[in-house]
Design a protein around this motif. Structure first.
Motif, PDB file in Angstrom:
ATOM      1  N   VAL A 145      13.134 -11.526 -46.948  1.00  0.00           N
ATOM      2  CA  VAL A 145      12.691 -12.238 -45.751  1.00  0.00           C
ATOM      3  C   VAL A 145      11.168 -12.171 -45.728  1.00  0.00           C
ATOM      4  O   VAL A 145      10.598 -11.088 -45.531  1.00  0.00           O
ATOM      5  CB  VAL A 145      13.253 -11.628 -44.457  1.00  0.00           C
ATOM      6  CG1 VAL A 145      12.770 -12.410 -43.243  1.00  0.00           C
ATOM      7  CG2 VAL A 145      14.776 -11.579 -44.487  1.00  0.00           C
ATOM      8  N   GLY A 146      10.499 -13.297 -45.959  1.00  0.00           N
ATOM      9  CA  GLY A 146       9.045 -13.292 -45.998  1.00  0.00           C
ATOM     10  C   GLY A 146       8.547 -12.306 -47.033  1.00  0.00           C
ATOM     11  O   GLY A 146       9.002 -12.306 -48.184  1.00  0.00           O
ATOM     12  N   PRO A 147       7.643 -11.391 -46.651  1.00  0.00           N
ATOM     13  CA  PRO A 147       7.114 -10.426 -47.620  1.00  0.00           C
ATOM     14  C   PRO A 147       8.041  -9.250 -47.876  1.00  0.00           C
ATOM     15  O   PRO A 147       7.783  -8.422 -48.741  1.00  0.00           O
ATOM     16  CB  PRO A 147       5.830  -9.940 -46.941  1.00  0.00           C
ATOM     17  CG  PRO A 147       6.135 -10.028 -45.480  1.00  0.00           C
ATOM     18  CD  PRO A 147       7.003 -11.262 -45.327  1.00  0.00           C
ATOM     19  N   PHE A 148       9.153  -9.160 -47.126  1.00  0.00           N
ATOM     20  CA  PHE A 148      10.028  -7.995 -47.182  1.00  0.00           C
ATOM     21  C   PHE A 148      11.206  -8.191 -48.125  1.00  0.00           C
ATOM     22  O   PHE A 148      11.756  -9.287 -48.227  1.00  0.00           O
ATOM     23  CB  PHE A 148      10.585  -7.672 -45.792  1.00  0.00           C
ATOM     24  CG  PHE A 148       9.539  -7.505 -44.731  1.00  0.00           C
ATOM     25  CD1 PHE A 148       8.655  -6.435 -44.764  1.00  0.00           C
ATOM     26  CD2 PHE A 148       9.429  -8.427 -43.696  1.00  0.00           C
ATOM     27  CE1 PHE A 148       7.684  -6.285 -43.786  1.00  0.00           C
ATOM     28  CE2 PHE A 148       8.464  -8.293 -42.716  1.00  0.00           C
ATOM     29  CZ  PHE A 148       7.583  -7.215 -42.760  1.00  0.00           C
ATOM     30  N   MET A 149      11.594  -7.111 -48.792  1.00  0.00           N
ATOM     31  CA  MET A 149      12.850  -7.083 -49.527  1.00  0.00           C
ATOM     32  C   MET A 149      13.577  -5.811 -49.124  1.00  0.00           C
ATOM     33  O   MET A 149      13.116  -4.696 -49.405  1.00  0.00           O
ATOM     34  CB  MET A 149      12.659  -7.107 -51.035  1.00  0.00           C
ATOM     35  CG  MET A 149      14.001  -7.227 -51.779  1.00  0.00           C
ATOM     36  SD  MET A 149      13.837  -7.455 -53.570  1.00  0.00           S
ATOM     37  CE  MET A 149      13.756  -5.742 -54.077  1.00  0.00           C
ATOM     38  N   VAL A 150      14.692  -5.963 -48.415  1.00  0.00           N
ATOM     39  CA  VAL A 150      15.505  -4.828 -48.011  1.00  0.00           C
ATOM     40  C   VAL A 150      16.554  -4.609 -49.095  1.00  0.00           C
ATOM     41  O   VAL A 150      17.287  -5.532 -49.456  1.00  0.00           O
ATOM     42  CB  VAL A 150      16.175  -5.079 -46.643  1.00  0.00           C
ATOM     43  CG1 VAL A 150      16.922  -3.827 -46.184  1.00  0.00           C
ATOM     44  CG2 VAL A 150      15.129  -5.485 -45.602  1.00  0.00           C
ATOM     45  N   HIS A 151      16.628  -3.385 -49.602  1.00  0.00           N
ATOM     46  CA  HIS A 151      17.466  -3.136 -50.772  1.00  0.00           C
ATOM     47  C   HIS A 151      18.009  -1.717 -50.751  1.00  0.00           C
ATOM     48  O   HIS A 151      17.532  -0.852 -50.005  1.00  0.00           O
ATOM     49  CB  HIS A 151      16.642  -3.337 -52.052  1.00  0.00           C
ATOM     50  CG  HIS A 151      15.489  -2.364 -52.165  1.00  0.00           C
ATOM     51  ND1 HIS A 151      15.589  -1.166 -52.814  1.00  0.00           N
ATOM     52  CD2 HIS A 151      14.227  -2.426 -51.669  1.00  0.00           C
ATOM     53  CE1 HIS A 151      14.435  -0.522 -52.733  1.00  0.00           C
ATOM     54  NE2 HIS A 151      13.587  -1.262 -52.040  1.00  0.00           N
ATOM     55  N   GLY A 152      19.015  -1.473 -51.587  1.00  0.00           N
ATOM     56  CA  GLY A 152      19.524  -0.129 -51.798  1.00  0.00           C
ATOM     57  C   GLY A 152      18.814   0.520 -52.970  1.00  0.00           C
ATOM     58  O   GLY A 152      18.038  -0.130 -53.693  1.00  0.00           O
ATOM     59  N   ALA A 153      19.091   1.796 -53.184  1.00  0.00           N
ATOM     60  CA  ALA A 153      18.423   2.519 -54.270  1.00  0.00           C
ATOM     61  C   ALA A 153      18.707   1.887 -55.627  1.00  0.00           C
ATOM     62  O   ALA A 153      17.863   1.921 -56.529  1.00  0.00           O
ATOM     63  CB  ALA A 153      18.878   3.984 -54.267  1.00  0.00           C
ATOM     64  N   ASP A 211      18.672  -1.101 -56.414  1.00  0.00           N
ATOM     65  CA  ASP A 211      17.817  -2.257 -56.694  1.00  0.00           C
ATOM     66  C   ASP A 211      16.334  -1.922 -56.567  1.00  0.00           C
ATOM     67  O   ASP A 211      15.494  -2.819 -56.474  1.00  0.00           O
ATOM     68  CB  ASP A 211      18.156  -3.406 -55.732  1.00  0.00           C
ATOM     69  CG  ASP A 211      19.385  -4.182 -56.175  1.00  0.00           C
ATOM     70  OD1 ASP A 211      19.495  -4.466 -57.383  1.00  0.00           O
ATOM     71  OD2 ASP A 211      20.232  -4.499 -55.323  1.00  0.00           O
ATOM     72  N   ARG A 212      15.995  -0.648 -56.585  1.00  0.00           N
ATOM     73  CA  ARG A 212      14.599  -0.232 -56.409  1.00  0.00           C
ATOM     74  C   ARG A 212      13.674  -0.883 -57.442  1.00  0.00           C
ATOM     75  O   ARG A 212      12.552  -1.280 -57.123  1.00  0.00           O
ATOM     76  CB  ARG A 212      14.524   1.286 -56.525  1.00  0.00           C
ATOM     77  CG  ARG A 212      13.199   1.892 -56.119  1.00  0.00           C
ATOM     78  CD  ARG A 212      13.281   3.400 -56.242  1.00  0.00           C
ATOM     79  NE  ARG A 212      14.297   3.953 -55.352  1.00  0.00           N
ATOM     80  CZ  ARG A 212      14.837   5.160 -55.516  1.00  0.00           C
ATOM     81  NH1 ARG A 212      14.496   5.917 -56.552  1.00  0.00           N
ATOM     82  NH2 ARG A 212      15.734   5.607 -54.654  1.00  0.00           N
ATOM     83  N   ALA A 213      14.128  -1.029 -58.672  1.00  0.00           N
ATOM     84  CA  ALA A 213      13.287  -1.566 -59.740  1.00  0.00           C
ATOM     85  C   ALA A 213      12.985  -3.055 -59.558  1.00  0.00           C
ATOM     86  O   ALA A 213      12.096  -3.594 -60.225  1.00  0.00           O
ATOM     87  CB  ALA A 213      13.952  -1.337 -61.098  1.00  0.00           C
ATOM     88  N   ARG A 214      13.691  -3.729 -58.651  1.00  0.00           N
ATOM     89  CA  ARG A 214      13.484  -5.164 -58.456  1.00  0.00           C
ATOM     90  C   ARG A 214      12.340  -5.471 -57.499  1.00  0.00           C
ATOM     91  O   ARG A 214      11.972  -6.629 -57.323  1.00  0.00           O
ATOM     92  CB  ARG A 214      14.781  -5.804 -57.940  1.00  0.00           C
ATOM     93  CG  ARG A 214      15.931  -5.674 -58.934  1.00  0.00           C
ATOM     94  CD  ARG A 214      17.230  -6.220 -58.390  1.00  0.00           C
ATOM     95  NE  ARG A 214      17.198  -7.656 -58.174  1.00  0.00           N
ATOM     96  CZ  ARG A 214      18.250  -8.388 -57.819  1.00  0.00           C
ATOM     97  NH1 ARG A 214      19.419  -7.793 -57.637  1.00  0.00           N
ATOM     98  NH2 ARG A 214      18.152  -9.687 -57.638  1.00  0.00           N
ATOM     99  N   VAL A 215      11.762  -4.462 -56.872  1.00  0.00           N
ATOM    100  CA  VAL A 215      10.618  -4.669 -55.978  1.00  0.00           C
ATOM    101  C   VAL A 215       9.374  -4.843 -56.823  1.00  0.00           C
ATOM    102  O   VAL A 215       8.953  -3.922 -57.527  1.00  0.00           O
ATOM    103  CB  VAL A 215      10.447  -3.487 -55.004  1.00  0.00           C
ATOM    104  CG1 VAL A 215       9.282  -3.741 -54.073  1.00  0.00           C
ATOM    105  CG2 VAL A 215      11.729  -3.266 -54.211  1.00  0.00           C
ATOM    106  N   LYS A 216       8.769  -6.013 -56.778  1.00  0.00           N
ATOM    107  CA  LYS A 216       7.633  -6.339 -57.639  1.00  0.00           C
ATOM    108  C   LYS A 216       6.424  -6.790 -56.828  1.00  0.00           C
ATOM    109  O   LYS A 216       6.561  -7.335 -55.728  1.00  0.00           O
ATOM    110  CB  LYS A 216       8.005  -7.467 -58.624  1.00  0.00           C
ATOM    111  CG  LYS A 216       9.264  -7.228 -59.451  1.00  0.00           C
ATOM    112  CD  LYS A 216       9.043  -6.181 -60.517  1.00  0.00           C
ATOM    113  CE  LYS A 216      10.285  -6.070 -61.421  1.00  0.00           C
ATOM    114  NZ  LYS A 216      10.139  -5.020 -62.441  1.00  0.00           N
ATOM    115  N   GLY A 217       5.249  -6.610 -57.400  1.00  0.00           N
ATOM    116  CA  GLY A 217       4.011  -7.176 -56.866  1.00  0.00           C
ATOM    117  C   GLY A 217       3.734  -6.800 -55.428  1.00  0.00           C
ATOM    118  O   GLY A 217       3.812  -5.645 -55.020  1.00  0.00           O
TER     119      GLY A 217
END
Length: 306
Positions: free
Chosen positions: A105-113, A115-121
């Motif tokens: 959602v916008g600049p946010f990515m809510v995820h579980g542990a 998917d931690r590696a998918r948070v980029k930039g």
């Protein structure tokens, strides 16, 4: 969508297949009726294109009560198609996280542990595991509020923020991470407060967020950090209406209130309660049948006392 998390002793399941919109209505009504700490509702698309609603609990259902809710939401024919079964005890925390996709959602990515590696930039990753407290980011109400926080960040930087009914703390964490400012987050449920505090620590937001165990907006611990430039309230219509006066009293001149937990058909009732307090509508979002309202108080306009 999974709202609530089945307890590990969940052995009773209700299941019904329905077209997408009817399945959503069934899931929403059952979710609102039962305590999410005791009953969880899953709503998903089956391979044949039909949508399925599954309801999990550790204690036996009252079949007549659940069938009545299905009939109210989607008609007698689907109520007659409801099935009940029993299953072996399962570690639902682990099972639910296996298929829980991240939400952007916008600049946010809510995820579980997982998917931690998918948070980029420049993405602001918020790691929230499924828990007893409400708010993994997958519900339309949470997404609407996250979008409103992103709007607030684009408009400027509110100095003081209140997140009332914080649940997992996802909105307080998002506001703290995006705006780098003080957030007061409260909840009536002590389990939610503990969960939210742990999540804030895990997401590097703890220095900015003060968590409070309190009922409503009248508590001294909630009011002491006000007046607030931004108030987030993702609850349900009845408490939102009751909170109109105390929340507006905590709002700074020129401040913004974000209301959610509202079915689309309930939005006008909530809007009316806050317009009566002198606020005006800034933006209305609808996501998967749920509305999020952003309202504001003009800088030079006094608060109405009626």
């Amino acid at each position: 969508m999974l709202e609530g998390l089945p307890p590990n002793d969940a052995t009773h399941v209700m299941r019904v297949s329905a077209p997408r919109e009817k399945a959503r209505r069934i899931a929403d009504l059952i979710s609102e009726t039962y305590d999410p700490a005791e009953v969880a509702v899953a709503n998903f698309e089956a391979p044949d294109g039909e949508w399925v609603v599954e309801v999990f609990a550790g204690a036996a259902f009252d079949p007549d009560d659940l069938k009545a809710l299905v009939a109210c939401a989607a008609g007698e024919a689907l109520a007659d198609a409801v099935s009940f079964s029993q299953i072996a005890e399962t570690d639902w925390v682990a099972a639910s996280l296996e298929g829980l996709a991240p939400v952007r959602v916008g600049p946010f990515m809510v995820h579980g542990a997982h998917d931690r590696a998918r948070v980029k930039g420049a993405t602001i990753g918020i790691e929230i595991e499924a828990a007893l407290a409400f708010g993994t980011g997958h519900h339309g109400t949470t997404q609407g509020c996250l979008a409103a926080v992103a709007d607030a960040a684009r408009r400027g930087r509110p100095r003081r923020i209140l997140d009332i009914g914080t649940g997992t703390g996802v909105l307080a964490i998002a506001a703290a991470r995006a705006l780098r400012t003080r957030v007061t987050a409260s909840d009536i449920d002590i389990v939610a407060v503990r969960t939210a505090r742990e999540n804030a620590c895990a997401n590097g937001a703890a220095p900015f967020v003060r968590f409070v165990h309190a009922a409503g907006a009248d508590a001294r611990a909630v009011g002491q950090d006000g007046p607030y430039d931004l108030i987030l309230a993702n609850i349900l219509l009845p408490p939102l209406k009751r909170l109109a006066r105390p929340l507006c009293a905590l709002l700074a001149p020129g401040g913004t209130v974000v209301l959610s937990g509202l079915l689309d058909a309930q939005a006008s009732a909530a809007l009316s309660a806050y317009r009566a307090r002198g606020l005006h509508l800034v933006r209305r979002r609808s996501i998967e049948g749920w509305t999020t309202l952003t309202l504001a108080r003009e800088a030079g306009r006094p608060l109405l006392r009626r």
